[in-house]
Motif scaffolding. Sequence first.
Motif, short mmCIF file in Angstrom:
data_model
loop_
_atom_site.label_atom_id
_atom_site.label_comp_id
_atom_site.label_asym_id
_atom_site.label_seq_id
_atom_site.Cartn_x
_atom_site.Cartn_y
_atom_site.Cartn_z
N ILE A 1 0.83 -1.20 0.00
CA ILE A 1 0.00 0.00 0.00
C ILE A 1 0.87 1.26 0.00
N ASN A 2 1.97 1.24 0.71
CA ASN A 2 2.89 2.39 0.70
C ASN A 2 3.41 2.63 -0.72
N ARG A 3 3.86 1.57 -1.39
CA ARG A 3 4.35 1.70 -2.77
C ARG A 3 3.23 2.14 -3.70
N TRP A 4 2.06 1.54 -3.55
CA TRP A 4 0.91 1.84 -4.39
C TRP A 4 0.49 3.31 -4.25
N SER A 5 0.43 3.79 -3.00
CA SER A 5 -0.01 5.18 -2.79
C SER A 5 0.99 6.18 -3.37
N ILE A 6 2.27 5.88 -3.30
CA ILE A 6 3.29 6.74 -3.93
C ILE A 6 3.06 6.77 -5.43
N ASP A 7 2.82 5.61 -6.02
CA ASP A 7 2.58 5.52 -7.46
C ASP A 7 1.31 6.29 -7.86
N VAL A 8 0.25 6.16 -7.07
CA VAL A 8 -1.00 6.88 -7.35
C VAL A 8 -0.76 8.39 -7.32
N ARG A 9 -0.02 8.86 -6.33
CA ARG A 9 0.26 10.30 -6.23
C ARG A 9 1.09 10.80 -7.41
N LYS A 10 2.02 9.97 -7.87
CA LYS A 10 2.84 10.34 -9.04
C LYS A 10 2.00 10.49 -10.28
N LYS A 11 0.90 9.74 -10.34
CA LYS A 11 0.02 9.76 -11.51
C LYS A 11 -1.14 10.74 -11.35
N GLY A 12 -1.07 11.63 -10.39
CA GLY A 12 -2.09 12.65 -10.23
C GLY A 12 -2.95 12.50 -8.99
N GLY A 13 -2.83 11.40 -8.28
CA GLY A 13 -3.52 11.26 -7.01
C GLY A 13 -4.96 10.79 -7.07
N SER A 14 -5.41 10.34 -8.23
CA SER A 14 -6.79 9.89 -8.36
C SER A 14 -6.85 8.43 -8.77
N VAL A 15 -7.79 7.69 -8.16
CA VAL A 15 -7.97 6.28 -8.48
C VAL A 15 -9.38 6.13 -9.03
N ASP A 16 -9.49 5.49 -10.18
CA ASP A 16 -10.81 5.29 -10.78
C ASP A 16 -11.40 3.95 -10.40
#
Length: 94
Positions: A79-94
């Motif tokens: 989850i730590n790695r995933w959340s960093i990746d999500v933030r790098k991509k704009g911070g939104s999850v569809d």
Amino acid sequence: MFNISLNEDELKKLYLDEIRKRVDDIENQMALIDTKELCKMLSLSRPTVEKLFIYNPDFPSMRVGKKWLFNRKEVEEYINRWSIDVRKKGGSVD
């Protein structure tokens, strides 16, 4: 002669803080968690957890019979790695 006075509200706060610490320690010692605990840990609904994580082959999960189990520490790292990746991509999850 000694005079001791106690503030009951402060004593109650200290007592509750210590209980919270001990409950957190117990939870952290649990190596495996189930789907319900995973949803609670992530503050997400079961359908969202299934969509985002459980059926993702990279997510650290295992199926035992009909039950999904997860290693708490591996999930936290993922989850730590995933959340960093999500933030790098704009911070939104569809």
